[in-house]
Design a protein around this motif. Structure first.
Motif, PDB file in Angstrom:
ATOM      1  N   ARG A 180      -4.884 117.703   1.889  1.00 56.50           N
ATOM      2  CA  ARG A 180      -6.175 117.653   2.559  1.00 56.50           C
ATOM      3  C   ARG A 180      -7.119 118.653   1.907  1.00 56.50           C
ATOM      4  O   ARG A 180      -6.714 119.686   1.416  1.00 56.50           O
ATOM      5  CB  ARG A 180      -6.063 117.892   4.050  1.00 56.50           C
TER       6      ARG A 180
ATOM      7  N   GLU B 173      -9.883 122.438   6.017  1.00 57.50           N
ATOM      8  CA  GLU B 173      -9.535 122.456   7.431  1.00 57.50           C
ATOM      9  C   GLU B 173     -10.374 123.524   8.099  1.00 57.50           C
ATOM     10  O   GLU B 173     -10.735 124.521   7.491  1.00 57.50           O
ATOM     11  CB  GLU B 173      -8.051 122.709   7.652  1.00 57.50           C
TER      12      GLU B 173
ATOM     13  N   THR C 111      -2.331 113.278   7.189  1.00 57.57           N
ATOM     14  CA  THR C 111      -3.182 113.237   6.010  1.00 57.57           C
ATOM     15  C   THR C 111      -2.530 112.430   4.906  1.00 57.57           C
ATOM     16  O   THR C 111      -3.180 111.602   4.259  1.00 57.57           O
ATOM     17  CB  THR C 111      -3.488 114.669   5.523  1.00 57.57           C
TER      18      THR C 111
ATOM     19  N   VAL D 244      -9.514 113.559   3.118  1.00 50.20           N
ATOM     20  CA  VAL D 244      -9.212 113.817   4.519  1.00 50.20           C
ATOM     21  C   VAL D 244      -9.386 115.309   4.776  1.00 50.20           C
ATOM     22  O   VAL D 244      -8.713 116.131   4.167  1.00 50.20           O
ATOM     23  CB  VAL D 244      -7.773 113.386   4.898  1.00 50.20           C
TER      24      VAL D 244
ATOM     25  N   VAL E 113      -9.624 118.280   7.974  1.00 51.94           N
ATOM     26  CA  VAL E 113      -8.989 118.469   9.273  1.00 51.94           C
ATOM     27  C   VAL E 113      -9.854 119.383  10.130  1.00 51.94           C
ATOM     28  O   VAL E 113     -10.238 120.463   9.684  1.00 51.94           O
ATOM     29  CB  VAL E 113      -7.574 119.074   9.113  1.00 51.94           C
TER      30      VAL E 113
END
Length: 184
Positions: free
Chosen positions: A12, A15, A157, A168, A170
């Motif tokens: 990912r 985040e 993910t 992606v 988060v």
């Protein structure tokens, strides 16, 4: 940087957690998740939308972490989906709540160490073949209430990227920094 974090970072891009105050975050997450306090979702979701503005800019869709149908039946709602709905209202980014599926029931992660958490959710999530076009080439934001070890976010993910998602990120309400303490 811990090994899980390096591996997760490969899967990912970014985040972000919304709430940095551990006691407040823990109380709110517990009340929402286990105390049937769905009334907290609007406030928590608005905080997430505000804190995650950078992740939401240019995002194609929000994807809540799914619950297994048995846990959903017992809890009566998916807290990640409730948060994603509020974030969507505030940001205009649509929610795709049917693209990621939990394939099997997994024991709750509470009390598990990092390795057990990763093993617990390995292969537990997938995007059904019919939903691959909905995620292909898209920039998605995975939404959950809390990130403890990163195992669930990593597994979700990876499933979304295997289905063709371009990126992606988060967005979580809270992140457990010290998993030696009692996890959320």
């Amino acid at each position: 940087m811990a090994d899980w974090h390096r591996r997760a970072k490969l899967a990912r891009s970014r985040e972000l957690e919304c709430c940095e105050r551990a006691v407040l975050a823990s109380a709110l997450v517990h009340a929402l998740k286990y105390g049937d306090r769905l009334d907290l979702a609007p406030t928590m979701g608005r905080w997430m939308a505000r804190a995650g503005r950078e992740l939401l800019d240019g995002a194609d869709a929000l994807v809540p972490v799914p619950l297994h149908w048995r846990r959903l039946w017992a809890r009566r709602f998916n807290q990640a989906a409730a948060l994603a709905t509020v974030i969507s209202r505030g940001s205009g980014v649509p929610v795709l709540d049917d693209v990621l599926r939990r394939l099997r029931a997994t024991p709750q992660q509470v009390g598990l160490n990092r390795a057990d958490r990763a093993g617990n959710v390995q292969g537990a999530f997938a995007v059904p073949d019919a939903r691959h076009p909905a995620v292909a080439g898209k920039r998605l934001v995975l939404v959950d209430d809390v990130l403890t070890s990163g195992a669930t976010a990593d597994s979700c993910t990876r499933a979304l990227l295997r289905a063709g998602a371009a990126q992606v990120d988060v967005l979580v309400f809270a992140r457990v920094v010290d998993t030696l303490r009692a996890p959320i």
